[in-house]
Design a protein around this motif. Structure first.
Motif, PDB file in Angstrom:
ATOM      1  N   GLU A 123       5.968   6.116   6.958  1.00  0.00           N
ATOM      2  CA  GLU A 123       5.143   6.132   8.066  1.00  0.00           C
ATOM      3  C   GLU A 123       5.434   7.238   8.903  1.00  0.00           C
ATOM      4  O   GLU A 123       6.850   7.395   9.342  1.00  0.00           O
ATOM      5  CB  GLU A 123       5.052   4.741   8.804  1.00  0.00           C
ATOM      6  CG  GLU A 123       4.138   4.622   9.970  1.00  0.00           C
ATOM      7  CD  GLU A 123       4.007   3.428  10.384  1.00  0.00           C
ATOM      8  OE1 GLU A 123       2.922   2.913  11.074  1.00  0.00           O
ATOM      9  OE2 GLU A 123       4.883   2.515  10.137  1.00  0.00           O
ATOM     10  N   ASP A 144       5.324   9.253  13.014  1.00  0.00           N
ATOM     11  CA  ASP A 144       5.437   8.805  14.223  1.00  0.00           C
ATOM     12  C   ASP A 144       4.115   8.787  14.723  1.00  0.00           C
ATOM     13  O   ASP A 144       3.930   7.849  15.618  1.00  0.00           O
ATOM     14  CB  ASP A 144       6.346   9.478  15.132  1.00  0.00           C
ATOM     15  CG  ASP A 144       7.845   9.687  14.703  1.00  0.00           C
ATOM     16  OD1 ASP A 144       8.246   8.519  14.136  1.00  0.00           O
ATOM     17  OD2 ASP A 144       8.489  10.461  14.751  1.00  0.00           O
ATOM     18  N   SER A 145       3.251   9.604  14.362  1.00  0.00           N
ATOM     19  CA  SER A 145       1.987   9.711  14.707  1.00  0.00           C
ATOM     20  C   SER A 145       1.038  10.323  13.803  1.00  0.00           C
ATOM     21  O   SER A 145       1.401  10.930  12.845  1.00  0.00           O
ATOM     22  CB  SER A 145       1.819  10.432  15.975  1.00  0.00           C
ATOM     23  OG  SER A 145       2.124  11.991  16.079  1.00  0.00           O
ATOM     24  N   GLY A 146      -0.230   9.927  13.741  1.00  0.00           N
ATOM     25  CA  GLY A 146      -0.992  10.243  12.648  1.00  0.00           C
ATOM     26  C   GLY A 146      -1.643  11.748  12.633  1.00  0.00           C
ATOM     27  O   GLY A 146      -1.476  12.244  13.896  1.00  0.00           O
ATOM     28  N   PHE A 181      -7.614  10.866   8.114  1.00  0.00           N
ATOM     29  CA  PHE A 181      -6.463  10.448   9.105  1.00  0.00           C
ATOM     30  C   PHE A 181      -5.446   9.988   8.087  1.00  0.00           C
ATOM     31  O   PHE A 181      -5.556   9.202   7.280  1.00  0.00           O
ATOM     32  CB  PHE A 181      -7.055   9.300   9.722  1.00  0.00           C
ATOM     33  CG  PHE A 181      -5.647   8.782  10.992  1.00  0.00           C
ATOM     34  CD1 PHE A 181      -5.595   9.534  11.846  1.00  0.00           C
ATOM     35  CD2 PHE A 181      -5.059   7.745  10.478  1.00  0.00           C
ATOM     36  CE1 PHE A 181      -4.781   9.105  12.964  1.00  0.00           C
ATOM     37  CE2 PHE A 181      -4.208   7.268  11.415  1.00  0.00           C
ATOM     38  CZ  PHE A 181      -3.889   7.912  12.528  1.00  0.00           C
ATOM     39  N   LYS A 189      -1.367   8.647   8.430  1.00  0.00           N
ATOM     40  CA  LYS A 189      -0.264   8.088   9.306  1.00  0.00           C
ATOM     41  C   LYS A 189       0.861   7.553   8.378  1.00  0.00           C
ATOM     42  O   LYS A 189       2.189   7.466   8.598  1.00  0.00           O
ATOM     43  CB  LYS A 189      -0.746   6.962  10.184  1.00  0.00           C
ATOM     44  CG  LYS A 189       0.280   5.974  11.066  1.00  0.00           C
ATOM     45  CD  LYS A 189       0.607   7.063  12.367  1.00  0.00           C
ATOM     46  CE  LYS A 189       1.086   6.268  13.135  1.00  0.00           C
ATOM     47  NZ  LYS A 189       2.350   5.358  12.962  1.00  0.00           N
ATOM     48  N   SER A 190       0.260   7.003   7.250  1.00  0.00           N
ATOM     49  CA  SER A 190       1.507   6.293   6.409  1.00  0.00           C
ATOM     50  C   SER A 190       0.948   6.711   4.843  1.00  0.00           C
ATOM     51  O   SER A 190      -0.004   7.112   4.517  1.00  0.00           O
ATOM     52  CB  SER A 190       1.500   4.904   6.539  1.00  0.00           C
ATOM     53  OG  SER A 190       0.255   4.387   6.469  1.00  0.00           O
TER      54      SER A 190
END
Length: 303
Positions: free
Chosen positions: A167, A169-171, A178, A180-181
């Motif tokens: 993951e 820290d930010s997307g 998008f 993010k992970s």
């Protein structure tokens, strides 16, 4: 199945005999203890009866009356109900004995019904196992286990992480979507670099379906998960102005190698220079024979 139930009945018979013998021995000891307690109570009651009323020792007199009352009640109970006392002290043993006897009786009286019931349960379990083995999750896990076994052939210089949830820290925006992970099947870090490995154990029909329909392919998946790892390891490159300046001066870009490991049917090869498609037995050689680019200190820091 019949043999199994016969064996259970035989074991229960043995358990019953052993427990009955144990109860008999313990009961005899308890009865001896009860008789000894009765004798002691008789003596104690006689001694208490000798205490006479004395106004100066009123408290002692009242206390003796109360003690005598309690001891007489206990004495009467033990004399009239010795078996009750034995059963109370052996309640756990008698409870277990009853369970053994009831279970043996149930198996004996319902032998054929029990056989059919157990056979039905066994068939249900086999059906569930068959269903699980046909599932995508099982196939995927089977393929990942095979890859893990092959990666174990790497030297101890390499660190292997399996089924890793990654993951940021930010997307971020990645190819219009998008990000993010990412769920990563295998991440290998060692002297020759960093490798993100996606395992695919697909059937021929499913491979054809995915690539004919232009669906989300293994190439799309490995590209996405590899970028998530790359983005994380090179966060300074995308940070504030000072972080970017430091990154530019340091010139320490950490590259990530992408591998698709095929444990099922082959997938179509595409002109994706950043992706290597290999079979599990090719993984150790491909990784270990590449040029070493990471020092032990860098590997330790990355891990």
């Amino acid at each position: 199945m019949k043999e199994q139930i016969d064996n259970e009945i035989t074991d229960l018979t043995t358990n019953i005999e052993v427990l009955e013998c144990e109860i008999k021995i313990k009961s005899s000891k308890i009865m001896n203890d009860i008789n000894s307690e009765i004798e002691n109570l008789e003596k104690e009651i006689k001694e208490l009866e000798k205490i006479q009323f004395n106004i100066e020792k009123l408290f002692i007199f009242i206390k003796s009356k109360f003690e005598k009352y309690k001891k007489k009640r206990r004495y009467k109970y033990l004399v009239n109900n010795p078996r009750n006392e034995v059963q109370k002290l052996l309640k756990n043993e008698y409870f277990q004995l009853k369970n053994y006897i009831d279970k043996k009786q149930s198996l004996t009286n319902n032998f054929d019904i029990e056989c059919k019931h157990r056979l039905s349960n066994l068939l249900n379990q086999l059906d569930k196992i068959w269903f699980i083995k046909k599932s995508k999750l099982y196939k995927g896990a089977e393929g990942e286990i095979l890859v893990i076994e092959k990666l174990r052939n790497l030297t101890d210089d390499y660190c292997i992480f399996n089924d890793l949830f990654f993951e940021l820290d930010s997307g971020v925006n990645f190819n219009g979507a998008f990000l993010k992970s990412a769920q990563i099947d295998h991440l290998v870090i060692g002297p020759s670099g960093i490798y993100v490995i996606e395992t695919k154990n697909w059937s021929e029909a499913y491979v054809k379906k995915v690539f004919d329909n232009g669906s989300y392919t293994p190439y799309d998946q490995i590209k996405r998960s590899s970028y998530a790892v790359y983005r994380y390891l090179n966060s300074s490159k995308y940070g504030n102005i000072f972080q970017k300046a430091y990154y530019s001066l340091a010139k320490k870009e950490i590259k990530v190698q992408s591998i698709i490991a095929i444990t099922g049917s082959k997938i179509p090869l595409q002109d994706k220079g950043f992706v290597k498609v290999l079979f599990p037995n090719q993984l150790p050689g491909y990784i270990s024979e590449r040029e070493n680019i990471l020092s032990n200190e860098m590997i330790e820091n990355l891990v």
